[in-house]
Write a protein that holds these residues in place. Structure first.
Motif, short mmCIF file in Angstrom:
data_model
loop_
_atom_site.label_atom_id
_atom_site.label_comp_id
_atom_site.label_asym_id
_atom_site.label_seq_id
_atom_site.Cartn_x
_atom_site.Cartn_y
_atom_site.Cartn_z
N ARG A 131 0.84 -1.21 0.00
CA ARG A 131 0.00 0.00 0.00
C ARG A 131 0.87 1.25 0.00
NH1 ARG A 131 -4.98 -1.30 4.23
NH2 ARG A 131 -5.89 -3.04 3.05
N LEU B 64 -0.88 -1.70 -9.78
CA LEU B 64 0.46 -1.14 -9.70
C LEU B 64 1.25 -1.35 -11.00
CD1 LEU B 64 1.60 -2.19 -6.11
CD2 LEU B 64 0.93 0.08 -6.88
N PRO C 66 4.84 8.60 -10.38
CA PRO C 66 4.43 7.50 -11.26
C PRO C 66 5.53 6.97 -12.18
CG PRO C 66 3.46 9.58 -11.98
CD PRO C 66 4.06 9.83 -10.64
N GLN D 234 3.86 5.50 -5.71
CA GLN D 234 3.67 5.55 -7.16
C GLN D 234 2.64 6.62 -7.56
OE1 GLN D 234 2.24 2.04 -9.79
NE2 GLN D 234 4.46 2.21 -10.06
N ALA D 235 1.68 6.84 -6.72
CA ALA D 235 0.70 7.91 -7.00
C ALA D 235 1.37 9.27 -7.02
CB ALA D 235 -0.42 7.88 -5.96
N LEU D 236 2.41 9.43 -6.20
CA LEU D 236 3.15 10.69 -6.16
C LEU D 236 4.23 10.77 -7.22
CD1 LEU D 236 3.62 10.90 -2.28
CD2 LEU D 236 2.08 12.31 -3.65
N ALA E 252 2.09 1.79 -3.43
CA ALA E 252 1.03 2.38 -4.25
C ALA E 252 0.94 3.89 -4.00
CB ALA E 252 -0.30 1.71 -3.95
N ALA E 253 1.08 4.28 -2.72
CA ALA E 253 1.04 5.71 -2.39
C ALA E 253 2.23 6.43 -2.99
CB ALA E 253 1.01 5.88 -0.88
#
Length: 234
Positions: A136, A168, A146, A142-144, A139-140
């Motif tokens: 998780r 992901l 990418p 990668q959101a910031l 994922a956080a």
């Protein structure tokens, strides 16, 4: 096959110390793996949040230390616990790094620090692989960020690899040497993932993984493992 110096050349120097990282660089390491923990607004290189598990003189939880106590800890052979910034300075332009996220609350401190490393030290995102068992948090991250590579750490053979990956965009799958088989390697590589295996120091394991066609290993003895592989090229 890429060889990551696991916590530096940790079989020959105290792990996760600047001494171990410098020794790995002197031995020609192309990549170094290290563990990240957060203490207040700083990121330190420690495998465990319990200091007596991974240092010579520390005791208790990292979060319960005073700054003065933490500065006095001997991480081995008189080495202080290094900060991530010190490692980024040491290794800039010399190798790739695999930063394993050990704590659950790293991102508010880590992301600005990595942005600073790119701006001030010339690091490229491709040379900073971010990995963790904490999917998780990956994922956080990668959101910031990418476009930065992430690696999923697992210690099992998943029932369905695509389902485990979920949404992901994963660069690499990091597998336990005891939980790996030909089918999993083939499936991961068919999905475009690099397959890296931890922790590999024995010739029999190196040979088996070489036969399986994995992309890289993590070794406490990177120079010795490299020599063995070069002398047993198939």
């Amino acid at each position: 096959m890429k060889i990551f110096a696991h916590r530096g050349a940790s079989g020959e120097a105290p792990d996760n110390t600047l001494t171990a990282f410098e020794l790995a660089l002197e031995q020609g390491a192309e990549a170094i793996e290290l563990d990240l923990q957060r203490y207040q607004d700083e990121i330190y290189i420690l495998h465990d949040r319990w200091l007596h598990h991974c240092t010579k003189t520390g005791h208790g939880l990292l979060e319960n230390q005073t700054p003065q106590d933490l500065a006095a800890v001997d991480a081995g052979d008189g080495n202080p616990i290094p900060t991530l910034w010190q490692v980024l300075e040491l290794c800039a332009g010399r190798c790739q790094l695999n930063l394993e996220l050990k704590a659950h609350d790293l991102l508010p401190v880590l992301v600005p620090l990595l942005e600073r490393a790119v701006d001030e030290l010339g690091w490229q995102p491709a040379d900073l692989l971010i990995s963790s068992f904490h999917h998780r948090q990956l994922a956080a991250f990668q959101a910031l960020k990418p476009d930065w590579p992430i690696g999923l750490l697992i210690s099992h053979i998943p029932l369905e690899l695509p389902s485990m990956l979920g949404p992901l965009k994963v660069f690499s799958l990091h597998l336990d040497c005891s939980f790996i088989d030909k089918h999993l390697v083939y499936e991961a590589q068919a999905l475009g993932l690099k397959v890296y295996v931890y922790t590999v120091d024995e010739p029999e394991d190196l040979h088996r993984l070489q036969q399986l066609g994995v992309d890289g290993i993590f070794s406490n003895y990177p120079a010795r493992s490299r020599e063995w592989l070069l002398s047993h090229i198939t």
